[in-house]
Design a protein around this motif. Sequence first.
Motif, short mmCIF file in Angstrom:
data_model
loop_
_atom_site.label_atom_id
_atom_site.label_comp_id
_atom_site.label_asym_id
_atom_site.label_seq_id
_atom_site.Cartn_x
_atom_site.Cartn_y
_atom_site.Cartn_z
N GLY A 40 0.45 -1.01 -0.50
CA GLY A 40 0.15 -0.09 -0.28
C GLY A 40 0.48 1.23 0.25
N VAL A 43 -1.04 7.68 2.09
CA VAL A 43 -2.10 9.28 1.63
C VAL A 43 -2.21 10.06 2.62
CG1 VAL A 43 -2.77 7.59 -0.89
CG2 VAL A 43 -4.15 7.97 1.98
N THR A 62 -9.83 2.84 0.17
CA THR A 62 -8.24 3.48 0.87
C THR A 62 -8.74 2.67 2.51
OG1 THR A 62 -8.50 5.34 0.47
CG2 THR A 62 -7.15 5.21 1.95
N TRP A 239 -4.31 4.55 3.18
CA TRP A 239 -2.80 3.54 2.57
C TRP A 239 -4.12 3.00 1.20
CZ3 TRP A 239 -2.98 1.55 7.15
CH2 TRP A 239 -3.30 0.38 7.24
N ARG A 240 -3.73 3.59 0.81
CA ARG A 240 -4.14 2.62 -1.00
C ARG A 240 -4.49 0.66 -0.84
NH1 ARG A 240 -0.75 6.04 -5.60
NH2 ARG A 240 -1.95 8.37 -5.05
N SER A 241 -5.93 0.97 -1.30
CA SER A 241 -6.38 -0.58 -1.17
C SER A 241 -7.61 -1.08 -2.46
CB SER A 241 -6.82 -1.12 0.23
OG SER A 241 -6.85 -2.30 -0.25
N GLU A 242 -8.36 -1.72 -1.60
CA GLU A 242 -9.41 -1.82 -2.85
C GLU A 242 -10.74 -1.96 -2.01
OE1 GLU A 242 -8.60 -4.30 -6.48
OE2 GLU A 242 -7.08 -3.65 -6.73
#
Length: 274
Positions: A40, A43, A62, A239-242
């Motif tokens: 990740g 952000v 996120t 953090w970026r995720s799905e």
Amino acid sequence: MATATTYGARDHARAQEGARAEAMPVVPASAWPAPPCEAGHLVWAETVAGGNYTHRVLARGTELRLTDLLGDACAHLLLFVADRPWERLNVADTVKVQWNAYLGQGRLLLSDQGRVLASVVADTSGRHDALCGTSTLARNTERYGDGTPQSASPAGRELFKLAAAKNALEPRDLPPSLSFFQGVEIREDGALDFTGSAGPGGSVTLRAEQDVTVLIANVPHPVDPRPDYVCTPLEVLAWRSEATRPGDQLWETTPEGRRAFLNTAEFLAARGLA
């Protein structure tokens, strides 16, 4: 360094570049020293002092991890759909639709439209509350002598008002909130039993299932029986995720949760967002 002149004040201010305080945002978030996961990209990275607040708009998918660093944080949380703030966290529906008043891993945070705003994907604390909301100006003034945002004992609702204003929201837009890291249970006679903290290091991770505006106030729980205003720093990492998808265990755990995810997916698909 002299600050009596404009030039001196400017030079003093510029000399602070790169300085770190115990509680502050880290910009860029990628400069945070300990990423929460290898895959990740961070952000949001911030430490929120006790008696303070923060806010951020997070994209769908996120993951947001809150950590009680020293054992006396209390993260009061509100969620709004980012471009439709009239759709917001509904604590009553979050509780009644899932037949459970207690938050934890696998629970969904629902709007009054029957859609999922966020899901709880991990929890090492287990001490949370969906019943009492946050503190108020009147209550904090009675207990601590003051509840204004600038005081040593700010109320959660007063801090939420500030966070809301920075996102074009008004006090009337603020519904009851959830809180993490200070637990409350209901006894058989209906009375509230404050169970407090699980200790330092507890964390809870939420996954945004729509684009959401997040408001957080880190203040003592309103039924904390201690006479002093006690609240320690809260770590906030995102953090970026799905987003959760069909077939995920979280999607399929209960019929009520599955319907809430289907409601969400249908709405997003109609808007071309999923």
